[in-house]
Motif scaffolding. Sequence first.
Motif, PDB file in Angstrom:
ATOM      1  N   LYS A 117      -7.694  -4.860  -4.223  1.00 21.03           N
ATOM      2  CA  LYS A 117      -7.930  -5.785  -3.112  1.00 21.03           C
ATOM      3  C   LYS A 117      -8.172  -5.018  -1.814  1.00 21.03           C
ATOM      4  O   LYS A 117      -9.044  -5.388  -1.007  1.00 21.03           O
ATOM      5  N   THR A 118      -7.428  -3.938  -1.629  1.00 22.16           N
ATOM      6  CA  THR A 118      -7.586  -3.143  -0.409  1.00 22.16           C
ATOM      7  C   THR A 118      -8.915  -2.408  -0.415  1.00 22.16           C
ATOM      8  O   THR A 118      -9.604  -2.322   0.616  1.00 22.16           O
ATOM      9  N   ALA A 119      -9.303  -1.878  -1.567  1.00 28.74           N
ATOM     10  CA  ALA A 119     -10.613  -1.206  -1.676  1.00 28.74           C
ATOM     11  C   ALA A 119     -11.740  -2.170  -1.350  1.00 28.74           C
ATOM     12  O   ALA A 119     -12.718  -1.798  -0.667  1.00 28.74           O
ATOM     13  N   ALA A 120     -11.619  -3.419  -1.799  1.00 21.80           N
ATOM     14  CA  ALA A 120     -12.653  -4.420  -1.503  1.00 21.80           C
ATOM     15  C   ALA A 120     -12.703  -4.723  -0.012  1.00 21.80           C
ATOM     16  O   ALA A 120     -13.796  -4.896   0.572  1.00 21.80           O
ATOM     17  N   ALA A 121     -11.530  -4.768   0.630  1.00 22.04           N
ATOM     18  CA  ALA A 121     -11.485  -5.024   2.071  1.00 22.04           C
ATOM     19  C   ALA A 121     -12.146  -3.889   2.840  1.00 22.04           C
ATOM     20  O   ALA A 121     -12.896  -4.121   3.808  1.00 22.04           O
ATOM     21  N   PHE A 122     -11.908  -2.671   2.404  1.00 22.36           N
ATOM     22  CA  PHE A 122     -12.514  -1.528   3.087  1.00 22.36           C
ATOM     23  C   PHE A 122     -14.024  -1.489   2.824  1.00 22.36           C
ATOM     24  O   PHE A 122     -14.795  -1.057   3.692  1.00 22.36           O
ATOM     25  N   ALA A 123     -14.453  -1.941   1.666  1.00 29.24           N
ATOM     26  CA  ALA A 123     -15.883  -1.912   1.341  1.00 29.24           C
ATOM     27  C   ALA A 123     -16.686  -2.849   2.238  1.00 29.24           C
ATOM     28  O   ALA A 123     -17.873  -2.582   2.524  1.00 29.24           O
TER      29      ALA A 123
ATOM     30  N   LEU B  62      -8.512  -6.373   8.176  1.00 26.17           N
ATOM     31  CA  LEU B  62      -8.821  -6.783   6.811  1.00 26.17           C
ATOM     32  C   LEU B  62      -7.908  -6.114   5.784  1.00 26.17           C
ATOM     33  O   LEU B  62      -7.532  -6.725   4.784  1.00 26.17           O
ATOM     34  N   GLY B  63      -7.604  -4.865   6.011  1.00 24.96           N
ATOM     35  CA  GLY B  63      -6.797  -4.120   5.044  1.00 24.96           C
ATOM     36  C   GLY B  63      -6.261  -2.839   5.648  1.00 24.96           C
ATOM     37  O   GLY B  63      -6.790  -2.336   6.637  1.00 24.96           O
ATOM     38  N   MET B  64      -5.226  -2.313   5.017  1.00 23.32           N
ATOM     39  CA  MET B  64      -4.549  -1.122   5.530  1.00 23.32           C
ATOM     40  C   MET B  64      -4.201  -0.202   4.367  1.00 23.32           C
ATOM     41  O   MET B  64      -3.731  -0.652   3.321  1.00 23.32           O
ATOM     42  N   LYS B  65      -4.462   1.087   4.549  1.00 23.40           N
ATOM     43  CA  LYS B  65      -4.109   2.101   3.558  1.00 23.40           C
ATOM     44  C   LYS B  65      -3.207   3.147   4.210  1.00 23.40           C
ATOM     45  O   LYS B  65      -3.454   3.569   5.341  1.00 23.40           O
ATOM     46  N   VAL B  66      -2.176   3.559   3.479  1.00 20.86           N
ATOM     47  CA  VAL B  66      -1.247   4.579   3.976  1.00 20.86           C
ATOM     48  C   VAL B  66      -0.970   5.575   2.863  1.00 20.86           C
ATOM     49  O   VAL B  66      -0.732   5.194   1.711  1.00 20.86           O
ATOM     50  N   ASP B  67      -1.013   6.848   3.225  1.00 14.34           N
ATOM     51  CA  ASP B  67      -0.596   7.932   2.320  1.00 14.34           C
ATOM     52  C   ASP B  67       0.509   8.688   3.039  1.00 14.34           C
ATOM     53  O   ASP B  67       0.264   9.326   4.068  1.00 14.34           O
ATOM     54  N   LEU B  68       1.720   8.601   2.523  1.00 22.20           N
ATOM     55  CA  LEU B  68       2.881   9.165   3.201  1.00 22.20           C
ATOM     56  C   LEU B  68       3.526  10.246   2.341  1.00 22.20           C
ATOM     57  O   LEU B  68       3.862  10.007   1.173  1.00 22.20           O
ATOM     58  N   LEU B  69       3.677  11.433   2.916  1.00 21.90           N
ATOM     59  CA  LEU B  69       4.416  12.524   2.277  1.00 21.90           C
ATOM     60  C   LEU B  69       5.800  12.571   2.903  1.00 21.90           C
ATOM     61  O   LEU B  69       5.938  12.726   4.121  1.00 21.90           O
ATOM     62  N   ALA B  70       6.841  12.419   2.070  1.00 25.07           N
ATOM     63  CA  ALA B  70       8.214  12.370   2.565  1.00 25.07           C
ATOM     64  C   ALA B  70       8.998  13.563   2.031  1.00 25.07           C
ATOM     65  O   ALA B  70       9.243  13.672   0.820  1.00 25.07           O
ATOM     66  N   ASN B  71       9.389  14.456   2.919  1.00 30.80           N
ATOM     67  CA  ASN B  71      10.184  15.621   2.548  1.00 30.80           C
ATOM     68  C   ASN B  71      11.626  15.174   2.323  1.00 30.80           C
ATOM     69  O   ASN B  71      12.258  14.607   3.219  1.00 30.80           O
ATOM     70  N   ILE B  72      12.166  15.423   1.129  1.00 33.35           N
ATOM     71  CA  ILE B  72      13.558  15.045   0.880  1.00 33.35           C
ATOM     72  C   ILE B  72      14.484  16.246   0.840  1.00 33.35           C
ATOM     73  O   ILE B  72      15.694  16.098   0.616  1.00 33.35           O
ATOM     74  N   GLY B  73      13.947  17.454   1.078  1.00 26.06           N
ATOM     75  CA  GLY B  73      14.770  18.650   1.082  1.00 26.06           C
ATOM     76  C   GLY B  73      14.929  19.251  -0.300  1.00 26.06           C
ATOM     77  O   GLY B  73      14.160  18.972  -1.221  1.00 26.06           O
TER      78      GLY B  73
ATOM     79  N   TYR C 288       1.802  -8.294  11.854  1.00 22.19           N
ATOM     80  CA  TYR C 288       0.357  -8.508  11.871  1.00 22.19           C
ATOM     81  C   TYR C 288      -0.127  -9.197  10.592  1.00 22.19           C
ATOM     82  O   TYR C 288       0.481  -9.055   9.522  1.00 22.19           O
ATOM     83  N   ASP C 289      -1.225  -9.905  10.716  1.00 22.92           N
ATOM     84  CA  ASP C 289      -1.857 -10.569   9.584  1.00 22.92           C
ATOM     85  C   ASP C 289      -2.810  -9.579   8.922  1.00 22.92           C
ATOM     86  O   ASP C 289      -3.978  -9.464   9.306  1.00 22.92           O
ATOM     87  N   ILE C 290      -2.301  -8.871   7.940  1.00 21.11           N
ATOM     88  CA  ILE C 290      -3.093  -7.882   7.209  1.00 21.11           C
ATOM     89  C   ILE C 290      -3.055  -8.300   5.745  1.00 21.11           C
ATOM     90  O   ILE C 290      -2.016  -8.224   5.088  1.00 21.11           O
ATOM     91  N   GLN C 291      -4.166  -8.753   5.224  1.00 21.30           N
ATOM     92  CA  GLN C 291      -4.195  -9.420   3.932  1.00 21.30           C
ATOM     93  C   GLN C 291      -4.219  -8.469   2.734  1.00 21.30           C
ATOM     94  O   GLN C 291      -3.950  -8.892   1.607  1.00 21.30           O
ATOM     95  N   ALA C 292      -4.522  -7.204   2.957  1.00 17.02           N
ATOM     96  CA  ALA C 292      -4.603  -6.250   1.840  1.00 17.02           C
ATOM     97  C   ALA C 292      -3.887  -4.961   2.230  1.00 17.02           C
ATOM     98  O   ALA C 292      -4.078  -4.449   3.341  1.00 17.02           O
ATOM     99  N   LEU C 293      -3.075  -4.450   1.324  1.00 13.50           N
ATOM    100  CA  LEU C 293      -2.245  -3.281   1.621  1.00 13.50           C
ATOM    101  C   LEU C 293      -2.222  -2.345   0.429  1.00 13.50           C
ATOM    102  O   LEU C 293      -2.079  -2.783  -0.723  1.00 13.50           O
ATOM    103  N   ASP C 294      -2.339  -1.056   0.715  1.00  9.99           N
ATOM    104  CA  ASP C 294      -2.296  -0.026  -0.325  1.00  9.99           C
ATOM    105  C   ASP C 294      -1.511   1.155   0.247  1.00  9.99           C
ATOM    106  O   ASP C 294      -2.024   1.911   1.072  1.00  9.99           O
ATOM    107  N   VAL C 295      -0.253   1.305  -0.164  1.00 12.35           N
ATOM    108  CA  VAL C 295       0.620   2.349   0.367  1.00 12.35           C
ATOM    109  C   VAL C 295       1.122   3.235  -0.764  1.00 12.35           C
ATOM    110  O   VAL C 295       1.712   2.745  -1.735  1.00 12.35           O
ATOM    111  N   SER C 296       0.894   4.523  -0.630  1.00 14.07           N
ATOM    112  CA  SER C 296       1.397   5.510  -1.581  1.00 14.07           C
ATOM    113  C   SER C 296       2.413   6.408  -0.877  1.00 14.07           C
ATOM    114  O   SER C 296       2.159   6.887   0.232  1.00 14.07           O
TER     115      SER C 296
END
Length: 390
Positions: A177-183, A315-326, A348-356
């Motif tokens: 869904k997020t890829a379609a929003a970005f397209a 329309l959509g939001m993508k996040v790539d998060l690197l989390a250091n845990i030690g 916010y009204d963001i209908q598509a989300l892709d978070v890694s």
Amino acid sequence: MTVVTPKFGMGASVLRREDQAFLKGLGRYTDDIQPAGLLHGYVLRSPVAKASFTVGSTEAAKAAPGVHLVLTGADLAHLGKLKSGVMQRQPDGTKAPTRDIPVLCHDRVNYVGDAVAFVVADSRALAQDAAELIEVEYEGEDAASGTATALDEGTPLVWPELGSNRAFSYHIGDKAKTAAAFARAAHITRIEFINNRLVCNYIEPRSAIGEWNTQENRFVLTTGSQGVHSMQYILADIFKIKKNQLRVITPDVGGGFGPKSFVYREHPLVLEAARRLGRPVKWAGDRTEHFLTDAQGRDNVVTAEMAMDMDGRFLGMKVDLLANIGAYVSQYGPFIPYIGVTMSTGVYDIQALDVSVTGLYTNTCPVDAYRGAGRPEAAFLLEKLVDACA
């Protein structure tokens, strides 16, 4: 219009009862408590970030003035490790294996400050002097220290048997869904930033007093905390005892902010030493130890994108998060980035989300909850991205 504050009920001021003691310097913190016969502990810590090691002779330390006990990892085989029970499920449905914290290291250290030995003496100074007499041979190795480079080819592995510095992977949202929003987006805004590692730096450094009550056949732990009940059941698990065989007491606390929520190595160490010696044992950390070993906060590397239509609507939001845990998995560590990204869209009204989210091992102090536990990181990410969109 005149508004009168009621004396009772809704809107009434709450009478504070603690102010006078603190204003007069009469607060009672763990390090103020001096049970009869009190002894003092000191933790010998690793000066290197990654190494195999061997402990040679401890005889000189045991023979030093005022010393009552010297413990190394070999003496604590009967104790469990400090474990986390909050690893979340990965996209394939599995839970990643953890790397738990030993009470004292056996033959490897994984960050500067890792615990190698515990010395108990008549004073902290005597215990520290004796600790310096313990013969430890370190075979230093290259370490992984950076969040952004932890997965790069050639970066040393914190846990070679895992084959990677990847600790876990999480995902929320709908990729398709997020890829379609970005397209179909008319505009895409992208940001990259570092949410830097933080040290809590509360006014009162951590301290703990362990006692063994022979008549009741139970431990008593006195320590500044953010809740005694979780400490009780975690420590009971480490000692393989019932919860009613351990009482945890928290007096006044000079700041917590998350990092005083956790069970640390010094808690089982003072309890074990007290049981062996039949006398109360106190460990009081200094400011340097706080910076080296108390769980730290954040340390994220973030890439985020927002897709918008011609009118600037999201329309959509993508996040790539690197989390250091030690170097190890701390008590709530794997849950902190997860709980943060669950509020990724905010108000916010963001209908598509892709978070890694990718958790990473590095040869650094473990990371855990700090001031909002992942949620301030998520709010900052979102508002920074919205500002960039504007």
